[in-house]
Motif scaffolding. Sequence first.
Motif, PDB file in Angstrom:
ATOM      1  N   ALA A   3     -20.552   6.985  -7.966  1.00 57.08           N
ATOM      2  CA  ALA A   3     -21.569   7.566  -8.957  1.00 57.08           C
ATOM      3  C   ALA A   3     -21.235   8.865  -8.789  1.00 57.08           C
ATOM      4  O   ALA A   3     -21.896   8.795  -9.917  1.00 57.08           O
ATOM      5  CB  ALA A   3     -22.735   7.001  -8.644  1.00 57.08           C
ATOM      6  N   PHE A  41     -22.586   3.244 -13.494  1.00 59.46           N
ATOM      7  CA  PHE A  41     -23.161   1.971 -14.018  1.00 59.46           C
ATOM      8  C   PHE A  41     -25.015   1.283 -14.162  1.00 59.46           C
ATOM      9  O   PHE A  41     -25.422   2.372 -13.885  1.00 59.46           O
ATOM     10  CB  PHE A  41     -22.365   1.026 -12.811  1.00 59.46           C
ATOM     11  CG  PHE A  41     -23.196   2.023 -11.278  1.00 59.46           C
ATOM     12  CD1 PHE A  41     -24.549   1.338 -10.811  1.00 59.46           C
ATOM     13  CD2 PHE A  41     -22.670   3.065 -10.849  1.00 59.46           C
ATOM     14  CE1 PHE A  41     -24.775   1.808  -9.827  1.00 59.46           C
ATOM     15  CE2 PHE A  41     -23.296   3.236  -9.207  1.00 59.46           C
ATOM     16  CZ  PHE A  41     -24.307   2.562  -9.172  1.00 59.46           C
ATOM     17  N   TYR A  69     -29.536   8.622 -10.610  1.00 56.24           N
ATOM     18  CA  TYR A  69     -28.832   9.562  -9.580  1.00 56.24           C
ATOM     19  C   TYR A  69     -27.323   9.739  -9.907  1.00 56.24           C
ATOM     20  O   TYR A  69     -26.648  10.415  -8.645  1.00 56.24           O
ATOM     21  CB  TYR A  69     -28.758   8.144  -9.164  1.00 56.24           C
ATOM     22  CG  TYR A  69     -27.859   7.768  -7.314  1.00 56.24           C
ATOM     23  CD1 TYR A  69     -28.755   8.578  -5.831  1.00 56.24           C
ATOM     24  CD2 TYR A  69     -26.516   7.039  -7.307  1.00 56.24           C
ATOM     25  CE1 TYR A  69     -27.535   8.561  -5.276  1.00 56.24           C
ATOM     26  CE2 TYR A  69     -26.298   7.083  -6.279  1.00 56.24           C
ATOM     27  CZ  TYR A  69     -26.136   7.571  -5.077  1.00 56.24           C
ATOM     28  OH  TYR A  69     -25.723   7.550  -4.186  1.00 56.24           O
ATOM     29  N   ALA A 120     -18.894   1.457  -1.826  1.00 54.93           N
ATOM     30  CA  ALA A 120     -20.218   0.638  -1.019  1.00 54.93           C
ATOM     31  C   ALA A 120     -20.236   0.573   0.088  1.00 54.93           C
ATOM     32  O   ALA A 120     -20.022  -0.429   1.086  1.00 54.93           O
ATOM     33  CB  ALA A 120     -20.667  -0.749  -1.727  1.00 54.93           C
TER      34      ALA A 120
HETATM   35  O1  LIG Z   1     -23.852   5.489  -4.234  1.00 60.52           O
HETATM   36  C1  LIG Z   1     -23.667   4.243  -4.558  1.00 60.52           C
HETATM   37  C2  LIG Z   1     -21.907   4.323  -4.296  1.00 60.52           C
HETATM   38  S1  LIG Z   1     -21.679   3.327  -5.369  1.00 60.52           S
HETATM   39  O2  LIG Z   1     -22.720   2.127  -5.418  1.00 60.52           O
HETATM   40  O3  LIG Z   1     -21.285   3.589  -6.803  1.00 60.52           O
HETATM   41  O4  LIG Z   1     -20.294   2.325  -4.989  1.00 60.52           O
END
Ligand SMILES: O=CCS(=O)(=O)O
Length: 248
Positions: free
Chosen positions: A145, A150, A156, A188
Motif C-alpha cells: 500500500a 486501493f 494509510y 497481505a
Molecule cells: O498494508 C497492507 C498490505 S496490502 O493490503 O496493501 O496488501
Amino acid sequence: MASNIEGKVIVITGASSGMGEATARHLASRGAKVVLGARRADRLEALVSEIRDAGGEAHAKAIDVTRAQDLEALVNVAIEAHGRIDVLINNAGVMPLSPIEKLKIDEWDTMIDVNIKGVLYGIAAALPHMKAQKSGHIINTSSVAGHLIFPASAVYSGTKHAVIAISEGFRQEVKDYNIRTTILSPGAVKTELLDHISDKDVQAANQEYVGQVGIPADSYARMAAFVIEQPEDVDVNEIIFRPTAQQL
Ligand SMILES: O=CCS(=O)(=O)O
Ligand SMILES: NC(=O)C1=CN([C@@H]2O[C@H](COP(=O)(O)OP(=O)(O)OC[C@H]3O[C@@H](n4cnc5c(N)ncnc54)[C@H](OP(=O)(O)O)[C@@H]3O)[C@@H](O)[C@H]2O)C=CC1
C-alpha cells in the motif's frame, strides 16, 4: 560462514504481535540480541521469557512510538545492556482503513503519528549511536500500500508512501556513516492489523480477502533476516513481497 545476525543488537518496534513478534522470535533463534518495544507490556514480557527459555537474549520496554522520548528510552535499553545498536526495525504500525468521506479524523491522526512520526522518532533515537559507531542498519516497514492505492486506503497509503520517501532520503544522507537502509513492503499478511478497523464494511471485506490469500507473519521475519545477513558492504534497499495469490 558466520551468519552476520549472530551477536547483533537488534531493536524491534511493534514486537507485541504479528510481524514484529515473529521477527523477534526468528532473529533471536539465530543468535541476535533483541530489544523489543510496543505498548502491551504483558505480551512483550511473555515473549522475552519465551526467548530466554529457548536460550536467547532479549530485553523489552513498554513504549508508545508516538512519543520521541519513548523511542530514545527503548534504544537506551540496548545501549545499557549491550553498548551498541546494530539494527533498528521500525515496524510498529496501524491500518484503520476507511474512505476519506467518513471523516475519521482521529484515525488519520493516529496513522500519521504511528506510521510516519513513529518511524522518524525511531531514526532520531538510533542515529546518534549509529553515527558514533560508524555502522548500523535501519529497516522501515512500508507496504504494498506504499506503492499503490486501493479503496479506503488513501490515508494509510499516504503514510506508507511517506515511509518510502523518508527511507530513500535517509539512505542518501547517511552514506558517510556506513549505515544501511532497507524498506520492507509486505502485501497481505495474517496478523492483528485488521482488528482495529472501525469501518465494519471495510473490515469485513479486508478480513475476507486476507483470510483467503494472507501469508503468515514469519514471511516478514525471513525477509528481515535476509537483509540483515548480507555482507556489510551490501545494502538491500527494498523488498516488496506478496502472497502469490494476491492480485493488487
Ligand atoms: O498494508 C497492507 C498490505 S496490502 O493490503 O496493501 O496488501
Ligand atoms: N499485516 C499486513 O498485511 C501488513 C502489515 N504492514 C505493516 O506491518 C507492520 C506490523 O503490522 P502487523 O504485524 O501486520 O500488525 P499487528 O497489529 O499484529 O502489529 C502491530 C504492532 O504495532 C504496535 N503498535 C501499534 N501502535 C503502536 C504505538 N502507538 N506504539 C507502539 N507500538 C504500537 C502494536 O503493539 P501494541 O498494540 O502492543 O502497542 C503491534 O505490536 C505495520 O507497520 C503495518 O502497517 C504492511 C503491509 C502488510
